[in-house]
Every structure is written in C-alpha cells, then in structure tokens.
Design an enzyme around this catalytic site. Structure first.
Site, short mmCIF file in Angstrom:
data_model
loop_
_atom_site.label_atom_id
_atom_site.label_comp_id
_atom_site.label_asym_id
_atom_site.label_seq_id
_atom_site.Cartn_x
_atom_site.Cartn_y
_atom_site.Cartn_z
CD GLU A 478 -10.89 22.89 8.78
OE1 GLU A 478 -10.32 23.35 9.80
OE2 GLU A 478 -12.09 23.09 8.54
CG HIS A 484 -4.79 32.13 12.92
ND1 HIS A 484 -6.10 32.45 13.14
CD2 HIS A 484 -4.10 33.23 13.31
CE1 HIS A 484 -6.21 33.67 13.61
NE2 HIS A 484 -5.01 34.17 13.73
#
Length: 693
Positions: A478, A484
C-alpha cells in the site's frame, strides 16, 4: 436552492469554506454527516455550471478552452467527494452509510449528462481529429487522448436513445455497487466468535492480545473475539488447534454476502452482471470483459486468459502435490479425516515448520508495526531522497490515524501521508490507498494528501501491533501505491499519481514489496518489540528460505478468483441465473482443488462488484507481477537494491510520471526492454513443477 440557503451553508458548512488548517487539510474534527448533502448539492451545481460554460463557449474549441478548462472544473466536487468516500470506507456510521445510498445515485445522475454531452464531446472530438496540428506537449497529447477515450467509452458518441439507456444503467449500477459493499460490511459487523480460555489452543499471545483489542473496540471489554477481518481470520486458521472453531470461522468468512439474510448479494450480483452486459452491447462490444479490457494493457479477454492459464497449470500442480503432503501429515499425526479448506493453513504452517524450520509466530515479535513503517519510509528515502516527519497538528477522522509530512531532497514540502492501520467495525475489510487531494501543477504546485488504510490487529493494553510477514508485505504494497501519489509530478489532475491503466497501477505497489523482504532492510528494522534485539541471522535465513513455501496455494486462490471474474464478465447470462451454481461449474471446469477456497468468493468480491474499477480486471495484480518481478531484477543486476541510477529511472519513468506516459513505453524506458514473463513463475517457485494429475 435559494441564494439565502447557499449563503447560510457556506458560512456554517466546513466543507464549503476555505480550510484554515495546516496545508489546507480537511477539518475532520468539524465535519459532521449533515454537512455532506448540502455540500454535494453546491458542488454538483458549481460543476454543472462550469461544464455548461465550456460546452457553450462561442470561441472555436482549442486545448485551453476545452481540455484545460475541463481539468479545472469540478474542484469543489473532488474536494467534498474525497472526504466523504474516505469516511464511507474507513470510518463509517449509520448516518454516513444512509447518505452514501443517496449520494451514489446523485453522483451517477450528475456525471451521466456530462460524460454524454454531445456538444462537449463534439469539441473534444474536433481537437482529437486535429491533434497532429495543435503543437501540443507530450503530456498535453496524452491528456487529449485520454479525455477523448474517456468520453467515447462513456457513450458520448451514442444516439439519444442509447444515451438514455446508458444513463439509466449507470444509475442502477451505482446503487447496486453501494448496496453490495454495505451488505458485506453488514455481515462483517454482525458476526464474531468469542474465545473462551479453552478456545485459545495454538494461538500466540500476540493473537490473543489482538483478539482482546478487537473485543474492546466492539464494546466487549475483558473478552477476546475473532472478527471477519482478514487480519483476524487468516492467522486464526493458521494457528488454532481447534479444528471445530477453524471450520466455524472459515465458513463464516467465506459466507459473507451469501447467508440468505438481508445482506445477501446473490441477486445483487445477477443484476450487476446483466446491466454491465447490456451497457457493453450498447457500446458495440461482445461482452463487458471485451469492453473493459479494450482500455488496458492486456487489450483482450484472450490475452488475460492466456496469462492466467499459463500460471494456473504449474500452480495447480504444485498445490496438488502440497495437498498430498498435508494429507500425509494428518495421517502421521493420527488424524482420521480428509483435509478440508479450513485445515490447509494450519497444516501448511506445520509442514513449513518441519521442512523449513520456520513459522510466522517466531518472526512476528520482530515485525512491530512502527518498525515496518520506519522501514518503508527509509527505503523511500534511500531510493528517492524524500524524508518523513510526523505531524500531530493535522485533523484526522479517527484517533488511530497518524500523519507524516514528506519533504524532498531540498527540504521542500512534498506531500502529507495519512496512515490508518488498525481494524475496526466502522472500516471495510482489506487494505487500500486513496487520496484527499491529488498532485497537479495546473494552477501552481498542489501538494497531494495521500492515504493508506489497512486492517491490522491492534495490540492490547498498550502493546505494539505485531505484523505477520503477509501484513508487513501489505504495508509495503500500500505504501508503494502511496509513493505513486506522493512522487507524482504532472501538470494535469486527470493524469496524476495512480491515474493509469488498472493492469499497470499495481506495478509500483507490488514492486515496492520486494524491499520489505530484503536482508539489508530486515537486518536494520526487524527488531524484537520487547528487547530491541535485531532479527537473529539464522531466523532471517530460515524466513528467506521459507518465502516460496505454499506458493501453489497462494497462486491457486488468486488465479481462480481472477478466472471467475473473467468468466462472470464473458458469460453473464449463465452467471446471473444462479451465482452459486456458476461459481461451482467454473471451478469444476478448471479443476479447482476442493481443499482450497477462492481468495474472494463472488458475494464478497468487492474488487469487482462494489464498483467496476477491477471488474474483468482482477487479473491486473498478476499482469503487474510479471513486470514487478522483472523490474526488481534491474536493481539486482546493478548489485545494489538502492542503486541511484536505477532508482532515478524508476522515479522518472514509473513513480512520478502518473498517467502522462503510455505504460508500455514507461516500462521500457525504465527497464530498457519489455518484461520477461518467466520472472513471475521464477519468483513464485513455479518453474519446473511436476505436472498435475
């Protein structure tokens, strides 16, 4: 809504005023459920007015007055929706869930006329037709292409009758997806198993402590309970010596949404499948899977099936060989029963202890949550030069939520990261990354607000939360998604962070998992929660050696779920008639070992039925794993898992580029070539396995 009402709402509604908080973060301490509907109404009205202005602009369409204007529209709606859906998923209550039913329908009714606006689509299509003469930057070209594709695939080019059909379908699907997720949450909230003193055989002290914390959270102080959170169920199935209780927990876990009660999802699934099929046919596709996969790296159901079947055969063969070994172990212990699905994890753990001299209970004391968070942050610092400092002054939605400020290598503010790690009844199961605000540079630099939500068991009586190896991997996974969003460096909101194809979005997350299992990381951060002693070398070596154990099982439970997802969306007529019968028929067809259950049975498969983001797309995790297994090889070949040159290529081409680059081009720019498919089988230890009977 009258002007007077609007004025009152603005003055009294924290969602409609400027946020005078650090970094303009949501003032969760001031936001109440009753604030949402007025805020959504204002946001819908503002956005509709902005879209109307773009559609009816008398000037000739150009990139600025059409595409850029679209990117600037809907800011209030994005702001309100991000806060609302964070609470729906991570800290719901009856009032929020009731509002969710209303908002899901209103959201569909708001977006339908926008995405099917013929005048607006006409402007976008003209720009798309003339794109080669517009002198656009690479990012602008990508944005124009993605905007055109998004509107085309929403039905903007259809005739009026077909648009009306699509609008009705979208509204129904929005309501059904909400109903599905509420049903699963309802079954999870309604069930628990109390553990008396005689029910705890085989359970570790840390598990019992977590079970007590779960009971405290549900208002049962002094008790210990198993809940239907995966982080509670899987370690129980792995360690409980009580076969009768393992069966009870397993059956409750796999029956979520399939109990014939008010939360039953079988009819909901049938309706969803019929509507998706109808929408796909209207759009000119053979089935929903074909429609869904057109806009992906895979492109076709055949390509997806090819990958899954390639992995399925060796995984099934390995699982069947493991099954025989587990049955032999039962016989050796004098057990006079056949291995069942609720036995697999228990006996697999025993076999792993015997063969690899390793069990999860031995390493959990070294995987304290705080240490694994520190490890994830340290890897990001060493790879990308960002640093983390905890903030106590940021409003949060639950006291357990923690916030860190992230700064870049020059000490400039980069992002805020929210970590919400513990299971509770107000939170849906699973783990996910989302955002309260995305990075973009359209109107000055906008720093992102990134969230990770997990469901780890909380330690009782002030003890730290101890993670299993799977939990630790989930944390890194996660956080890979988080990076990202954190490292995104694009101009336009629609291309920010994780706004990429579903079968590419798992690359940054799954790739980041590799660092969690590296000796260089574990030797530093895996320390005993009581003594502070580092992970002993022999235990580290046994852990690393045991990583590939039970991979047949893990691969089978995933690939079978991905195949079922694909078949649901290529054979909806059969599937919607009788969900259970279809599930059984498809599993029989692929030769599913009866001792292994789907990772997600249909009635609880939120990935594909709570919304459509992963519908006909659950395979994406495996498609991305082909890339991530190959991608980490770039660091191994460099001889340094933190190699600066490789890390810079990874940052520039994968983590920071968002959706501004075609994913295949992004991967090749990073790796210098296309991914090597056998890397996945090699990583999972599935090359050269015996053929299945």
């Amino acid at each position: 809504m009258s002007d007077t009402t609007a004025t009152i709402d603005v003055q009294s509604n924290p969602l409609l005023v400027a946020w005078e908080t650090p970094h303009q973060t949501p003032p969760f301490d001031a936001i109440q459920p009753e604030h949402f509907l007025p805020a959504f109404e204002r946001a819908f009205a503002d956005h509709a007015a902005e879209i109307n202005a773009i559609s009816h602009d008398p000037a000739e369409p150009d990139f600025a007055n059409t595409i850029t204007a679209l990117e600037r529209s809907g800011k209030l709606l994005s702001k309100v929706a991000a806060v609302f859906y964070d609470l729906v998923s991570a800290n719901s209550n009856p009032a929020i869930l009731e509002i969710d039913k209303d908002v899901s329908l209103r959201m569909a009714r708001h977006w339908n006329p926008i995405m099917m606006n013929a005048v607006l689509f006409g402007r976008i299509a003209r720009l798309h037709d003339n794109r080669k003469s517009l002198a656009l930057t690479a990012e602008e070209q990508r944005l124009l292409e993605r905007t055109y594709t998004r509107f085309r695939r929403a039905g903007a080019g259809l005739d009026d009758e077909a648009k009306a059909q699509m609008a009705e379908i979208n509204e129904k699907l929005a309501q059904l997806g909400t109903t599905f997720s509420h049903h699963v949450l309802g079954d999870e909230q309604d069930w628990f198993l109390e553990l008396g003193e005689d029910d705890r055989a085989g359970l570790s002290d840390s598990y019992v402590a977590a079970a007590k914390a779960a009971a405290d959270e549900r208002g049962m102080p002094g008790k210990a309970i198993v809940t239907l959170s995966r982080s509670s169920v899987e370690p129980f199935l792995q360690s409980s010596a009580r076969r009768d209780l393992r069966e009870k927990v397993f059956k409750a876990f796999t029956a979520r949404g399939d109990n014939g009660n008010a939360n039953d999802n079988n009819t909901v699934i049938g309706e969803i499948l019929k509507l998706r099929e109808e929408a796909a046919k209207i759009m000119g596709f053979a089935n929903f899977a074909s429609y869904r996969l057109e806009d992906s790296m895979a492109k076709t159901p055949e390509a997806v099936r090819g990958l899954l079947e390639r992995v399925w055969k060796p995984a099934r063969a390995k699982a069947l060989a493991d099954r025989d070994a587990l049955q032999a172990l039962i016989a050796e212990e004098g057990g006079n029963f056949q291995l069942e699905a609720w036995d697999w994890r228990y006996y697999a753990e025993k076999l792993r202890q015997a063969k690899a001299n390793f069990d999860d209970a031995a390493i959990k004391p070294y995987l304290a949550l705080d240490n694994m968070i520190a490890a994830a942050f340290d890897c990001a610092t060493r790879l990308f030069g960002i640093t983390f400092s905890e903030r106590k002054d940021i409003p949060v939605w639950h006291p357990d939520v923690r916030v860190w400020e992230i700064t870049d290598a020059q000490g400039r503010h980069k992002a805020l990261f929210y970590g919400d790690y513990f299971a509770r009844s107000s939170k849906r199961s699973g783990a996910w990354m989302t955002s309260l605000r995305d990075q973009q540079k359209l109107d000055g630099d906008t720093a992102p607000l990134i969230i990770n939500v997990c469901n780890f068991a909380k330690g009782a009586d002030g003890q730290p939360s101890l993670l299993s190896p799977d939990d630790a991997r989930t944390l890194f996974h996660e956080f890979g998604h988080g990076l990202h969003g954190i490292l995104s460096n694009v101009t336009y909101p629609s291309l920010s962070g994780t706004s990429v194809f579903t079968d590419f979005v798992e690359l940054p997350s799954q790739l980041y998992e590799h660092w969690q299992e590296r000796p260089e990381v574990l030797q530093t951060f895996a320390r005993h929660y009581q003594t502070g002693e580092p992970l002993p070398q022999d235990l580290l070596e046994r852990f690393l050696a045991a990583r590939r154990f039970n991979q047949g099982f893990a691969t089978v439970e995933f690939v079978s779920s991905a195949l079922i997802d694909l078949e649901f969306h290529t054979q909806p007529a059969a599937a919607s008639q009788d969900v259970r019968a279809f599930e059984k028929a498809e599993l029989d067809k692929i030769g599913m070992p009866r001792e292994i259950a789907l990772r997600h049975r249909p009635t609880q498969f939120g990935h594909i039925f709570s919304g459509d983001h992963y519908a006909a797309g659950y395979y994406s995790y495996m498609w991305s794993e082909v890339m991530d297994a190959d991608a980490f090889g770039a660091f191994e070949e460099a001889g340094n898992i933190f190699d600066p040159a490789v890390a810079k290529r990874l940052h520039d081409n994968v983590y920071s580029s968002g959706g501004s680059v075609d994913p295949e081009a992004a991967y090749v720019a990073f790796r210098g070539r296309e991914p090597e498919p056998d890397a996945l089988l090699r990583r999972r230890g599935l090359l050269d396995v015996p053929k299945a009977a």
